[in-house]
Design a protein around this motif. Structure first.
Motif, PDB file in Angstrom:
ATOM      1  N   ALA A 173       0.843  -1.196   0.000  1.00 35.75           N
ATOM      2  CA  ALA A 173       0.000   0.000   0.000  1.00 35.75           C
ATOM      3  C   ALA A 173       0.875   1.242   0.000  1.00 35.75           C
ATOM      4  N   LEU A 174       0.502   2.206  -0.826  1.00 36.08           N
ATOM      5  CA  LEU A 174       1.223   3.479  -0.818  1.00 36.08           C
ATOM      6  C   LEU A 174       0.847   4.248   0.444  1.00 36.08           C
ATOM      7  N   PRO A 175       1.809   4.762   1.165  1.00 37.08           N
ATOM      8  CA  PRO A 175       1.481   5.563   2.352  1.00 37.08           C
ATOM      9  C   PRO A 175       0.718   6.826   1.950  1.00 37.08           C
ATOM     10  N   PRO A 176      -0.061   7.400   2.857  1.00 36.84           N
ATOM     11  CA  PRO A 176      -0.767   8.651   2.558  1.00 36.84           C
ATOM     12  C   PRO A 176       0.226   9.732   2.107  1.00 36.84           C
ATOM     13  N   LYS A 181       3.112   9.548  -9.006  1.00 35.30           N
ATOM     14  CA  LYS A 181       4.284  10.315  -9.434  1.00 35.30           C
ATOM     15  C   LYS A 181       5.516   9.941  -8.624  1.00 35.30           C
ATOM     16  N   ASP A 182       5.314   9.724  -7.331  1.00 35.87           N
ATOM     17  CA  ASP A 182       6.453   9.349  -6.487  1.00 35.87           C
ATOM     18  C   ASP A 182       6.949   7.952  -6.837  1.00 35.87           C
ATOM     19  N   VAL A 183       6.016   7.076  -7.222  1.00 33.48           N
ATOM     20  CA  VAL A 183       6.404   5.723  -7.624  1.00 33.48           C
ATOM     21  C   VAL A 183       7.308   5.785  -8.850  1.00 33.48           C
ATOM     22  N   ILE A 188      12.674   5.653 -11.664  1.00 33.01           N
ATOM     23  CA  ILE A 188      13.681   6.275 -12.539  1.00 33.01           C
ATOM     24  C   ILE A 188      14.979   6.522 -11.757  1.00 33.01           C
ATOM     25  N   ASN A 189      14.819   6.935 -10.510  1.00 33.41           N
ATOM     26  CA  ASN A 189      15.995   7.163  -9.675  1.00 33.41           C
ATOM     27  C   ASN A 189      16.777   5.863  -9.484  1.00 33.41           C
ATOM     28  N   ALA A 281       6.018  -0.613  -2.127  1.00 31.75           N
ATOM     29  CA  ALA A 281       5.299   0.665  -2.046  1.00 31.75           C
ATOM     30  C   ALA A 281       5.326   1.263  -0.648  1.00 31.75           C
ATOM     31  N   GLU A 282       5.302   0.408   0.375  1.00 30.53           N
ATOM     32  CA  GLU A 282       5.241   0.936   1.759  1.00 30.53           C
ATOM     33  C   GLU A 282       6.449   1.804   2.082  1.00 30.53           C
TER      34      GLU A 282
END
Ligand code: SF4
Lengths: 473, 204
Positions: A173-176, A181-183, A188-189, A281-282
């Protein structure tokens, strides 16, 4: 041994092997815009060729269009000439055009999906590197140059070389406060701006499966920023639900047949990949770029790299820091911004605007910040206005503009000035990208841009909002 | 249209150091505002050259401003050259300025393809060889390089290395078939046959 979606689509669209060894690939949808097509149409005219498949071709205007004053003829003669040239070319060659006054006009990668032109298992080409966006639907979509635009116009085909496939699985789960975009900025980084050369990226995993189409488009959009010309996600129920009922979607009963075929084109469970990457994702945080390419980013809690930081080319580091005015070791949070730009084919869809509006509602842009919202399409703009988002943004001190590429690349009057720093929801922080040769771009999610506009500096959107933040692109 | 056969490129070289040189740097977007490619050679790397804010502050002369490299026809670059925007204006500008080959560690795919389409070969060599080549050219700017696409070699004053080009690109250049439209329009019935088997073309 199963096949990937890429292999299935490739095989199905292969016409023959050319004498050069390349594959002649049929292009199912050709999207055209004003900037990369005029020279291609000129060649057709000079050689007496027709557009091979006007029924598989669709044009709009986005890159050069003014987003404020749109009365024709434009004050900007070059922009006027460019738009007029596309209008004439479309008329002469029988190509459908969503022109300036059309309520379907917008950034080509926003309107393709909106109109239902973009569908799974198609090959899609456009004279724009962010054509990878359409891969969110399970299409094999890639950017081409003007000579290739000429090829597709004249023959509906391209001479292509095969690609390898790298699967990137994102799970958890992606944190709040952490967004699609951050993913993609994290991917890329980690893999590098050249890491995807020769590959198509297949994004998979439960995090992706839970994402909306808007979020998936944000991810696929920036594949090219990682060097991958193609990025795609296997089509699923979310995809089908999005397409159903759109103007160019398969109508009536044929939709069921389409759905069955689309599903059959997804990668098989036992497909073989040339490479596999896993992202948790976490562990992700909001990300901000500090440098001059989209791979040069840090978590919003991080610092600009110092000499000797692992994996950094010393020369590139020094060059990027010099351009951006950093010496190294500065916290990225607290960096003063002059401009806040919410827009571009990466993050200008309705869910992006909703999420940004949630953050600015009841607040005001810092006095020194110029902030603007440029919806991705006329349809996004209208939908946002029906929800009153324009009022929310205006009340907070944002300018509310017409649809187009705008300050993503500064081909119209929306440009940075001098060394201004811009918090931007777009996709490229290259030197000079936003229209000023010395302008500086910090890429981040639209919610982070909204927060930066209010604070007047880069700030962690997770602290900024008390209520839970979630969803959106 | 018959394209020219390209087998050998000979001339002096110009080194452009740095990885990930993007097409926005090579050709700033404001020069995409014309409906032709004419005159693009005047704007190569404009925002970092003499007369620009960044160029006038720079410690070193930009290679494209350096009189020692005037007339160079071979550009030597590092990794991931031409990344970013798909604008063909970037290779068009280089080609119109007289560049006839780019030799580097690696190229962005779109840039590579756009260059091939206009008969501009993007050739790769291992990083050590590129380093040697750049050093050589910086020391002897008049050195003439000879590139043989068929033999896969690059040589100059005591320097020699093998170069790589994907087989399809080599074939297209040496046989003069890099202008692909003609090829794609041959045997058009096969294209129609592919279109006919695509359910989304004929209707589901
Ligand atoms: S919004 Fe920016 S990246 Fe997207 S198509 Fe327009 S100019 Fe290109």
């Amino acid at each position: 041994m199963g096949k990937t979606l890429l292999q299935k689509v490739w095989d199905l669209h292969t016409v023959r092997t050319l004498p050069t060894g390349q594959t002649q690939l049929f292009i199912g949808l050709h999207l055209v815009h004003e900037v990369t097509s005029p020279q291609a149409f000129d060649v057709l005219r000079a050689r007496g060729w027709k557009v091979a498949r006007p029924d598989r071709t669709f044009a709009t205007v986005d890159h050069i269009v003014p987003t404020r004053e749109r009365t024709r003829p434009f004050v900007d003669i070059l922009a006027e000439g460019m738009i007029a040239s596309l209008e004439r070319n479309c008329r002469d060659f029988g190509v459908r055009l969503a022109g300036l006054d059309d309520d379907r006009q917008g950034i080509v990668h926003v309107i393709g999906p909106e109109l239902g032109l973009t569908q799974p298992a198609m090959t899609i080409a456009c004279g724009d590197s962010h054509t990878s966006t359409h891969g969110a639907f399970g299409a094999v979509a890639f950017g081409i140059g003007t000579s290739q635009v000429r090829d597709v116009l004249a023959s509906q085909c391209l001479a292509m070389e095969p690609m390898k496939v790298r699967r990137i699985r994102v799970s958890g789960a992606l944190p709040p406060g952490v967004y699609a975009k951050d993913v993609i900025l994290t991917i890329i980084n980690r893999l590098g701006v050249g890491g995807g050369v020769g590959y198509a990226y297949e994004y998979a995993g439960d995090t992706l499966e839970r994402m909306s189409m808007d979020e998936r488009m944000t991810i696929c959009n920036m594949s090219i920023e990682g060097g991958a010309r193609v990025g795609y996600i296997n089509p699923d129920d979310t995809t089908f639900a999005y397409i159903r009922g759109r103007p160019f979607a398969p109508p009536g009963d044929s939709f069921e047949a389409a759905r069955r075929w689309w599903r059959s084109m997804a990668s098989d469970p036992d497909a073989r990949y040339d490479d596999d990457v896993v992202i948790r994702a976490e562990e992700l945080t909001p990300v901000v770029t500090w440098g001059v390419n989209p791979g040069q980013s840090v978590p919003v809690t991080g610092r600009v790299p110092v000499d000797g930081d692992s994996g950094m080319d010393r020369q590139a580091l020094a060059d990027a820091r010099g351009y951006m005015g950093f010496t190294g070791g500065e916290t990225i949070a607290g960096m003063r911004v002059d401009v806040a730009f919410i827009g571009s084919c990466t993050n200008s869809r309705l869910s992006d605007l909703r999420e940004a509006a949630r953050i600015v509602r009841g607040r005001h842009v810092a006095p020194h910040v110029k902030a603007l919202v440029v919806p991705g399409s006329a349809s996004v703009k209208n939908a946002a206005e029906r929800e009153g988002l324009d009022d929310v943004f205006r009340a907070a001190g944002f300018e509310w503009r017409g649809a187009g590429c705008s300050m993503c690349l500064g081909m119209n009057p929306d440009k940075l000035e001098g060394r201004q720093v811009c918090a931007s929801s777009s996709n490229r922080n290259f030197k000079g990208r936003q229209g000023s040769p010395t302008g500086r771009t910090l890429l981040m999610s639209p919610a982070m841009v909204a927060a930066a506009a209010i604070a007047g500096e880069v700030t962690d959107v997770r602290d900024f909002v008390q209520e839970k933040v979630g969803g959106g692109g | 249209m018959e394209a020219q056969r390209i087998t050998r490129i000979e001339g002096s070289a110009l080194p452009m150091r740095g990885n990930d040189i993007d097409t926005d740097r090579i050709m700033p977007a404001r020069y995409l505002r014309s409906v032709t490619f004419e005159g693009l050679e005047q704007h190569l790397f404009e925002d970092e050259r003499k007369g620009s804010a960044a160029g006038d502050k720079a410690v070193h002369t930009h290679p494209f401003d350096d009189p020692r490299y005037r007339g160079a026809t071979i550009l030597i670059v590092n990794g991931n050259f031409g990344c970013g925007s798909s604008r063909e204006h970037a290779p068009q500008g280089l080609h119109r300025s007289g560049v006839r080959a780019v030799v580097g560690e690696s190229f962005s795919e779109i840039f590579f393809g756009n260059s091939l389409m206009i008969g501009l070969p993007c050739i790769t060599a291992p990083p050590e060889r590129i380093r040697e080549l750049m050093d050589l050219v910086e020391k002897q700017p008049n050195a003439r390089l000879r590139i043989d696409l068929q033999a896969g070699t690059c040589e100059s004053n005591g320097f020699a290395c093998s170069i790589a080009l994907p087989p399809h690109a080599r074939q297209a250049l040496v046989s003069g078939t890099w202008d692909t439209t003609g090829l794609l329009l041959e045997r058009y019935e096969e294209v129609d046959a592919v279109a006919a088997r695509l359910p989304y073309v004929g209707g589901f």
